[in-house]
Design a protein around this motif. Structure first.
Motif, PDB file in Angstrom:
ATOM      1  N   UNK A   1       3.233   2.519 -14.988  1.00 11.25           N
ATOM      2  CA  UNK A   1       3.611   2.547 -13.570  1.00 11.25           C
ATOM      3  C   UNK A   1       4.214   1.230 -13.114  1.00 11.25           C
ATOM      4  N   UNK A   2       4.094   0.185 -13.922  1.00 12.96           N
ATOM      5  CA  UNK A   2       4.600  -1.127 -13.521  1.00 12.96           C
ATOM      6  C   UNK A   2       6.099  -1.103 -13.246  1.00 12.96           C
ATOM      7  N   UNK A   3       6.864  -0.463 -14.110  1.00 18.56           N
ATOM      8  CA  UNK A   3       8.311  -0.399 -13.897  1.00 18.56           C
ATOM      9  C   UNK A   3       8.648   0.391 -12.636  1.00 18.56           C
ATOM     10  N   UNK A   4       7.831   1.382 -12.323  1.00 21.17           N
ATOM     11  CA  UNK A   4       8.028   2.153 -11.087  1.00 21.17           C
ATOM     12  C   UNK A   4       7.751   1.293  -9.856  1.00 21.17           C
ATOM     13  N   UNK A   5       6.730   0.439  -9.943  1.00 25.26           N
ATOM     14  CA  UNK A   5       6.422  -0.469  -8.830  1.00 25.26           C
ATOM     15  C   UNK A   5       7.585  -1.435  -8.592  1.00 25.26           C
ATOM     16  N   UNK A   6       8.134  -1.972  -9.671  1.00 21.83           N
ATOM     17  CA  UNK A   6       9.263  -2.898  -9.561  1.00 21.83           C
ATOM     18  C   UNK A   6      10.481  -2.180  -8.979  1.00 21.83           C
ATOM     19  N   UNK A   7      10.763  -0.990  -9.480  1.00 30.32           N
ATOM     20  CA  UNK A   7      11.911  -0.219  -8.987  1.00 30.32           C
ATOM     21  C   UNK A   7      11.764   0.116  -7.502  1.00 30.32           C
ATOM     22  N   UNK A   8      10.526   0.238  -7.041  1.00 27.74           N
ATOM     23  CA  UNK A   8      10.265   0.573  -5.638  1.00 27.74           C
ATOM     24  C   UNK A   8      10.261  -0.658  -4.730  1.00 27.74           C
ATOM     25  N   UNK A   9      10.389  -1.859  -5.320  1.00 27.44           N
ATOM     26  CA  UNK A   9      10.518  -3.042  -4.479  1.00 27.44           C
ATOM     27  C   UNK A   9       9.433  -4.096  -4.590  1.00 27.44           C
ATOM     28  N   UNK A  10       8.488  -3.932  -5.497  1.00 29.31           N
ATOM     29  CA  UNK A  10       7.456  -4.954  -5.688  1.00 29.31           C
ATOM     30  C   UNK A  10       7.989  -5.966  -6.710  1.00 29.31           C
ATOM     31  N   UNK A  11       8.116  -7.244  -6.341  1.00 29.77           N
ATOM     32  CA  UNK A  11       8.621  -8.240  -7.294  1.00 29.77           C
ATOM     33  C   UNK A  11       7.645  -8.446  -8.459  1.00 29.77           C
ATOM     34  N   UNK A  12       8.199  -8.724  -9.631  1.00 30.06           N
ATOM     35  CA  UNK A  12       7.368  -8.937 -10.826  1.00 30.06           C
ATOM     36  C   UNK A  12       6.371 -10.077 -10.635  1.00 30.06           C
ATOM     37  N   UNK A  13       6.734 -11.077  -9.842  1.00 37.10           N
ATOM     38  CA  UNK A  13       5.830 -12.217  -9.658  1.00 37.10           C
ATOM     39  C   UNK A  13       4.654 -11.906  -8.735  1.00 37.10           C
ATOM     40  N   UNK A  14       4.567 -10.635  -8.272  1.00 35.53           N
ATOM     41  CA  UNK A  14       3.417 -10.199  -7.467  1.00 35.53           C
ATOM     42  C   UNK A  14       2.658  -9.073  -8.165  1.00 35.53           C
ATOM     43  N   UNK A  15       2.936  -8.877  -9.453  1.00 38.20           N
ATOM     44  CA  UNK A  15       2.223  -7.872 -10.243  1.00 38.20           C
ATOM     45  C   UNK A  15       1.532  -8.584 -11.399  1.00 38.20           C
ATOM     46  N   UNK A  16       0.228  -8.387 -11.516  1.00 42.30           N
ATOM     47  CA  UNK A  16      -0.562  -8.983 -12.592  1.00 42.30           C
ATOM     48  C   UNK A  16      -0.985  -7.865 -13.539  1.00 42.30           C
ATOM     49  N   UNK A  17      -0.707  -8.045 -14.815  1.00 44.58           N
ATOM     50  CA  UNK A  17      -1.143  -7.076 -15.817  1.00 44.58           C
ATOM     51  C   UNK A  17      -2.564  -7.441 -16.236  1.00 44.58           C
ATOM     52  N   UNK A  18      -3.507  -7.009 -15.428  1.00 43.25           N
ATOM     53  CA  UNK A  18      -4.909  -7.374 -15.599  1.00 43.25           C
ATOM     54  C   UNK A  18      -5.529  -6.865 -16.885  1.00 43.25           C
TER      55      UNK A  18
ATOM     56  N   UNK B   1       0.831  -1.205   0.000  1.00 44.68           N
ATOM     57  CA  UNK B   1       0.000   0.000   0.000  1.00 44.68           C
ATOM     58  C   UNK B   1       0.862   1.250   0.000  1.00 44.68           C
ATOM     59  N   UNK B   2       1.905   1.250   0.798  1.00 50.69           N
ATOM     60  CA  UNK B   2       2.810   2.396   0.886  1.00 50.69           C
ATOM     61  C   UNK B   2       3.470   2.660  -0.463  1.00 50.69           C
ATOM     62  N   UNK B   3       3.991   1.613  -1.095  1.00 55.26           N
ATOM     63  CA  UNK B   3       4.656   1.777  -2.388  1.00 55.26           C
ATOM     64  C   UNK B   3       3.677   2.235  -3.456  1.00 55.26           C
ATOM     65  N   UNK B   4       2.507   1.626  -3.515  1.00 53.63           N
ATOM     66  CA  UNK B   4       1.498   2.016  -4.505  1.00 53.63           C
ATOM     67  C   UNK B   4       1.145   3.492  -4.352  1.00 53.63           C
ATOM     68  N   UNK B   5       0.940   3.931  -3.130  1.00 52.40           N
ATOM     69  CA  UNK B   5       0.589   5.334  -2.880  1.00 52.40           C
ATOM     70  C   UNK B   5       1.724   6.269  -3.297  1.00 52.40           C
ATOM     71  N   UNK B   6       2.954   5.908  -2.974  1.00 51.33           N
ATOM     72  CA  UNK B   6       4.092   6.748  -3.353  1.00 51.33           C
ATOM     73  C   UNK B   6       4.216   6.859  -4.873  1.00 51.33           C
ATOM     74  N   UNK B   7       4.133   5.720  -5.557  1.00 48.23           N
ATOM     75  CA  UNK B   7       4.264   5.711  -7.023  1.00 48.23           C
ATOM     76  C   UNK B   7       3.125   6.507  -7.664  1.00 48.23           C
ATOM     77  N   UNK B   8       1.908   6.290  -7.203  1.00 50.64           N
ATOM     78  CA  UNK B   8       0.777   6.994  -7.815  1.00 50.64           C
ATOM     79  C   UNK B   8       0.793   8.487  -7.495  1.00 50.64           C
ATOM     80  N   UNK B   9       1.248   8.870  -6.322  1.00 48.38           N
ATOM     81  CA  UNK B   9       1.343  10.287  -5.978  1.00 48.38           C
ATOM     82  C   UNK B   9       2.352  10.985  -6.887  1.00 48.38           C
ATOM     83  N   UNK B  10       3.505  10.359  -7.105  1.00 50.26           N
ATOM     84  CA  UNK B  10       4.499  10.929  -8.018  1.00 50.26           C
ATOM     85  C   UNK B  10       3.946  11.028  -9.435  1.00 50.26           C
ATOM     86  N   UNK B  11       3.248   9.992  -9.864  1.00 54.72           N
ATOM     87  CA  UNK B  11       2.658   9.985 -11.207  1.00 54.72           C
ATOM     88  C   UNK B  11       1.602  11.073 -11.332  1.00 54.72           C
TER      89      UNK B  11
END
Length: 110
Positions: A78-95, A8-18
């Motif tokens: 934003x996916x690359x930003x999530x990965x750069x912030x520490x979310x592993x690719x195997x926990x991101x689904x491109x819905x 939640x923290x990472x998602x909020x940070x990435x989306x706020x910057x975006x």
């Protein structure tokens, strides 16, 4: 900090910057964070001359400990930003991709 709070923290940070990047002239990009339901949005709202703008720029959900990218209309994504912030690719689904395409993306399939 548990995984959900971390995500939640990472998602909020990435989306706020975006949102800051996509706010310009008379168009505001507003982040909407609903931790209790796991919904995270960026909404563009305002006027482009005489044209009304009201659209969803980004929609992320946290479902079963995975971040689902439901919509991403940003230029670089934003996916690359999530990965750069520490979310592993195997926990991101491109819905936004059909299930048959997801195994070929390098991200989680569901």
């Amino acid at each position: 900090m548990d995984t959900l709070e971390h995500d939640q923290k990472i998602v909020k940070e990435v989306l706020t910057e975006t949102a800051n990047f996509y706010t310009y002239n008379e168009i505001e990009c507003k982040p909407i964070f609903l931790d209790e339901t796991g919904n995270y949005l960026l909404i563009s709202i305002g006027w482009d001359g005489d044209k009304r703008i009201h659209s969803c720029l980004v929609h992320l959900d946290i479902i079963n400990n995975k971040i689902w990218v439901q919509r991403d209309d940003t230029e670089d994504g934003v996916t690359s930003e999530l990965v750069a912030a520490g979310i592993p690719k195997d926990r991101i689904v491109l819905g936004f991709h059909p299930p048959s395409v997801r195994p070929h993306t390098g991200y989680a399939i569901a």
